[in-house]
Scaffold this motif. Sequence first.
Motif, PDB file in Angstrom:
ATOM      1  N   THR A  16      -7.466  16.214  -9.158  1.00 31.71           N
ATOM      2  CA  THR A  16      -8.698  16.935  -8.813  1.00 31.71           C
ATOM      3  C   THR A  16      -8.846  17.028  -7.300  1.00 31.71           C
ATOM      4  OG1 THR A  16      -9.711  16.035 -10.828  1.00 31.71           O
ATOM      5  CG2 THR A  16     -11.186  17.028  -9.205  1.00 31.71           C
ATOM      6  N   TRP A  17      -8.505  15.948  -6.616  1.00 32.90           N
ATOM      7  CA  TRP A  17      -8.535  15.934  -5.146  1.00 32.90           C
ATOM      8  C   TRP A  17      -7.589  17.000  -4.584  1.00 32.90           C
ATOM      9  CZ3 TRP A  17      -4.657  14.912  -1.563  1.00 32.90           C
ATOM     10  CH2 TRP A  17      -5.067  14.682  -0.253  1.00 32.90           C
ATOM     11  N   CYS A  18      -6.401  17.117  -5.167  1.00 32.42           N
ATOM     12  CA  CYS A  18      -5.429  18.132  -4.724  1.00 32.42           C
ATOM     13  C   CYS A  18      -5.984  19.542  -4.909  1.00 32.42           C
ATOM     14  CB  CYS A  18      -4.128  17.993  -5.506  1.00 32.42           C
ATOM     15  SG  CYS A  18      -3.135  16.558  -5.057  1.00 32.42           S
ATOM     16  N   ALA A  19      -6.637  19.768  -6.053  1.00 31.67           N
ATOM     17  CA  ALA A  19      -7.193  21.091  -6.326  1.00 31.67           C
ATOM     18  C   ALA A  19      -8.292  21.435  -5.325  1.00 31.67           C
ATOM     19  CB  ALA A  19      -7.736  21.146  -7.748  1.00 31.67           C
ATOM     20  N   LEU A  20      -9.142  20.464  -5.022  1.00 34.52           N
ATOM     21  CA  LEU A  20     -10.210  20.690  -4.044  1.00 34.52           C
ATOM     22  C   LEU A  20      -9.634  20.924  -2.651  1.00 34.52           C
ATOM     23  CD1 LEU A  20     -12.764  17.983  -5.243  1.00 34.52           C
ATOM     24  CD2 LEU A  20     -13.102  20.461  -5.303  1.00 34.52           C
ATOM     25  N   LYS A  21      -8.604  20.163  -2.309  1.00 38.09           N
ATOM     26  CA  LYS A  21      -7.978  20.311  -0.992  1.00 38.09           C
ATOM     27  C   LYS A  21      -7.370  21.701  -0.833  1.00 38.09           C
ATOM     28  CE  LYS A  21      -4.104  18.059  -0.027  1.00 38.09           C
ATOM     29  NZ  LYS A  21      -3.081  19.007   0.515  1.00 38.09           N
ATOM     30  N   ALA A  22      -6.727  22.169  -1.898  1.00 36.95           N
ATOM     31  CA  ALA A  22      -6.121  23.501  -1.846  1.00 36.95           C
ATOM     32  C   ALA A  22      -7.183  24.586  -1.710  1.00 36.95           C
ATOM     33  CB  ALA A  22      -5.289  23.735  -3.103  1.00 36.95           C
ATOM     34  N   ALA A  23      -8.303  24.403  -2.425  1.00 34.75           N
ATOM     35  CA  ALA A  23      -9.378  25.398  -2.356  1.00 34.75           C
ATOM     36  C   ALA A  23     -10.019  25.413  -0.976  1.00 34.75           C
ATOM     37  CB  ALA A  23     -10.427  25.099  -3.424  1.00 34.75           C
ATOM     38  N   ILE A  24     -10.195  24.229  -0.400  1.00 36.29           N
ATOM     39  CA  ILE A  24     -10.823  24.139   0.918  1.00 36.29           C
ATOM     40  C   ILE A  24      -9.901  24.692   2.001  1.00 36.29           C
ATOM     41  CG2 ILE A  24     -11.635  22.520   2.686  1.00 36.29           C
ATOM     42  CD1 ILE A  24     -12.654  20.755   0.385  1.00 36.29           C
ATOM     43  N   SER A  25      -8.605  24.449   1.847  1.00 30.61           N
ATOM     44  CA  SER A  25      -7.654  24.903   2.870  1.00 30.61           C
ATOM     45  C   SER A  25      -7.616  26.422   2.981  1.00 30.61           C
ATOM     46  CB  SER A  25      -6.255  24.372   2.558  1.00 30.61           C
ATOM     47  OG  SER A  25      -5.773  24.929   1.350  1.00 30.61           O
ATOM     48  N   ASP A  50       5.949   5.278 -10.050  1.00 31.73           N
ATOM     49  CA  ASP A  50       6.356   6.292  -9.069  1.00 31.73           C
ATOM     50  C   ASP A  50       5.340   7.416  -8.839  1.00 31.73           C
ATOM     51  OD1 ASP A  50       8.583   4.759  -8.856  1.00 31.73           O
ATOM     52  OD2 ASP A  50      10.000   6.254  -9.568  1.00 31.73           O
ATOM     53  N   PRO A  51       4.923   8.168  -9.864  1.00 32.32           N
ATOM     54  CA  PRO A  51       4.003   9.288  -9.592  1.00 32.32           C
ATOM     55  C   PRO A  51       2.663   8.828  -9.036  1.00 32.32           C
ATOM     56  CG  PRO A  51       4.247   8.939 -11.955  1.00 32.32           C
ATOM     57  CD  PRO A  51       5.266   8.079 -11.292  1.00 32.32           C
ATOM     58  N   PHE A  52       2.226   7.639  -9.448  1.00 29.36           N
ATOM     59  CA  PHE A  52       0.942   7.125  -8.976  1.00 29.36           C
ATOM     60  C   PHE A  52       1.038   6.691  -7.511  1.00 29.36           C
ATOM     61  CE2 PHE A  52       1.611   6.283 -13.474  1.00 29.36           C
ATOM     62  CZ  PHE A  52       0.537   6.957 -14.032  1.00 29.36           C
ATOM     63  N   VAL A  53       2.167   6.091  -7.158  1.00 30.77           N
ATOM     64  CA  VAL A  53       2.391   5.702  -5.765  1.00 30.77           C
ATOM     65  C   VAL A  53       2.442   6.939  -4.871  1.00 30.77           C
ATOM     66  CG1 VAL A  53       4.080   4.719  -4.164  1.00 30.77           C
ATOM     67  CG2 VAL A  53       3.549   3.525  -6.286  1.00 30.77           C
ATOM     68  N   LEU A  54       3.177   7.949  -5.298  1.00 27.71           N
ATOM     69  CA  LEU A  54       3.296   9.172  -4.500  1.00 27.71           C
ATOM     70  C   LEU A  54       1.944   9.847  -4.307  1.00 27.71           C
ATOM     71  CD1 LEU A  54       6.590  10.740  -5.912  1.00 27.71           C
ATOM     72  CD2 LEU A  54       6.242   9.628  -3.704  1.00 27.71           C
ATOM     73  N   GLY A  55       1.138   9.859  -5.362  1.00 29.86           N
ATOM     74  CA  GLY A  55      -0.194  10.452  -5.245  1.00 29.86           C
ATOM     75  C   GLY A  55      -1.061   9.705  -4.248  1.00 29.86           C
ATOM     76  N   TYR A  56      -1.036   8.382  -4.341  1.00 29.66           N
ATOM     77  CA  TYR A  56      -1.846   7.564  -3.436  1.00 29.66           C
ATOM     78  C   TYR A  56      -1.377   7.731  -1.990  1.00 29.66           C
ATOM     79  CZ  TYR A  56      -4.399   3.420  -1.808  1.00 29.66           C
ATOM     80  OH  TYR A  56      -5.247   2.565  -1.140  1.00 29.66           O
ATOM     81  N   ILE A  57      -0.064   7.748  -1.784  1.00 21.39           N
ATOM     82  CA  ILE A  57       0.486   7.907  -0.433  1.00 21.39           C
ATOM     83  C   ILE A  57       0.133   9.280   0.132  1.00 21.39           C
ATOM     84  CG2 ILE A  57       2.612   8.038   0.917  1.00 21.39           C
ATOM     85  CD1 ILE A  57       1.745   5.207   0.036  1.00 21.39           C
ATOM     86  N   ASN A  58       0.161  10.277  -0.714  1.00 26.85           N
ATOM     87  CA  ASN A  58      -0.181  11.634  -0.273  1.00 26.85           C
ATOM     88  C   ASN A  58      -1.612  11.686   0.255  1.00 26.85           C
ATOM     89  OD1 ASN A  58      -0.006  14.387   0.168  1.00 26.85           O
ATOM     90  ND2 ASN A  58      -0.434  14.929  -1.955  1.00 26.85           N
ATOM     91  N   MET A  59      -2.524  11.019  -0.435  1.00 24.49           N
ATOM     92  CA  MET A  59      -3.918  11.005   0.016  1.00 24.49           C
ATOM     93  C   MET A  59      -4.067  10.215   1.315  1.00 24.49           C
ATOM     94  SD  MET A  59      -6.233  10.767  -3.471  1.00 24.49           S
ATOM     95  CE  MET A  59      -5.518   9.222  -4.056  1.00 24.49           C
ATOM     96  N   LEU A  60      -3.429   9.049   1.371  1.00 24.58           N
ATOM     97  CA  LEU A  60      -3.516   8.238   2.589  1.00 24.58           C
ATOM     98  C   LEU A  60      -2.927   8.986   3.786  1.00 24.58           C
ATOM     99  CD1 LEU A  60      -2.481   4.731   1.176  1.00 24.58           C
ATOM    100  CD2 LEU A  60      -4.768   5.427   1.922  1.00 24.58           C
ATOM    101  N   ASP A  61      -1.846   9.684   3.550  1.00 18.90           N
ATOM    102  CA  ASP A  61      -1.196  10.437   4.621  1.00 18.90           C
ATOM    103  C   ASP A  61      -2.104  11.561   5.118  1.00 18.90           C
ATOM    104  OD1 ASP A  61       0.861  10.945   6.386  1.00 18.90           O
ATOM    105  OD2 ASP A  61       1.920  12.284   5.017  1.00 18.90           O
ATOM    106  N   PHE A  62      -2.803  12.194   4.200  1.00 17.93           N
ATOM    107  CA  PHE A  62      -3.712  13.277   4.582  1.00 17.93           C
ATOM    108  C   PHE A  62      -4.820  12.761   5.497  1.00 17.93           C
ATOM    109  CE2 PHE A  62      -7.610  15.717   3.871  1.00 17.93           C
ATOM    110  CZ  PHE A  62      -7.182  17.003   4.172  1.00 17.93           C
TER     111      PHE A  62
END
Length: 302
Positions: free
Chosen positions: A191-200, A240-252
């Motif tokens: 959901t965070w990804c979808a909102l980020k894409a819409a805001i961008s 793996d997928p959960f780690v990647l998701g969390y890292i993606n948010m932290l990186d943002f």
Amino acid sequence: MDDLCAELSQSEQQDSLDDEQQICSPETGGRPHLPLLHRFKETLPRRETGFHKSSRICLTKIQEALFKHRWEEAAEYMKNYFETLEDTTVRKQTVSPEVIWRMGSEILHHLPNAKLEDFNSFLERLKNIGVKNYQKMCLEHFFHLLLLGKFDDAKRQVSAVENWRYGKLTASQPQTAKLIQAYHGYLGYLTWCALKAAISDTVTDKSDNSDVAEIQEMHRYFRQSSLNLQEVLKQPGVWDPFVLGYINMLDFYENESEALKVLNEYAYDNSFPPNPNAHVYLYQFLKKHQASEKTLMAVLRV
């Protein structure tokens, strides 16, 4: 599935044997239990009630139809097999709901004219019967809704099961509960990804406050998802997928130190199973953030 069906068949045979033993026991007012008589009776075919015989034949027909991918035929037999839920035998009450759930889900997944309402109705009915598998059924329901893009419905489903409590049964299924928490966190990430894409699409600069409400909503999902994922990643496993998701948010949010901490623990914590992907993720993150060649080589040597 085969193991479950075999267990169900064994329970039917045991029920028939129990009935015979009860008939020959002194407590029921029958003849005394004699070893020779019992040995002789075991050589005879075990009696089978009409109801149990019909159930056994119906189960065989469903299995044959599933094996040959005749989904419509399997669905028709399944309608009749639902009658086994009325069996008062303890073994049947334990096994039958799970057999129906697994076979019925497989049929509905492949049935050409199956609708979402059919799947919802099927699982909701079984959830109220098969309490033992309630969490697993809800998790499968969540997956089905997610595949159909029904994010809001999936969110309600996983939120409801996460708060579900049923005495000692809840505490006896910690792994399932942890998996539910993980997917709740991952759904928050999606959901965070979808909102980020819409805001961008409308905001090119993070300091732009033209869409404050949307940005705050995105931050809220980040916090909720992070809390769930942090708890899940404390549990040894392959996430793996959960780690990647969390890292993606932290990186943002430019929280590089926390991201490195998570990746290092995931790669080097001995309580976690060996996972080459964990080192790949760490290497890719370090390379993205222009780590020294020495640091990168150290990761590759593992």
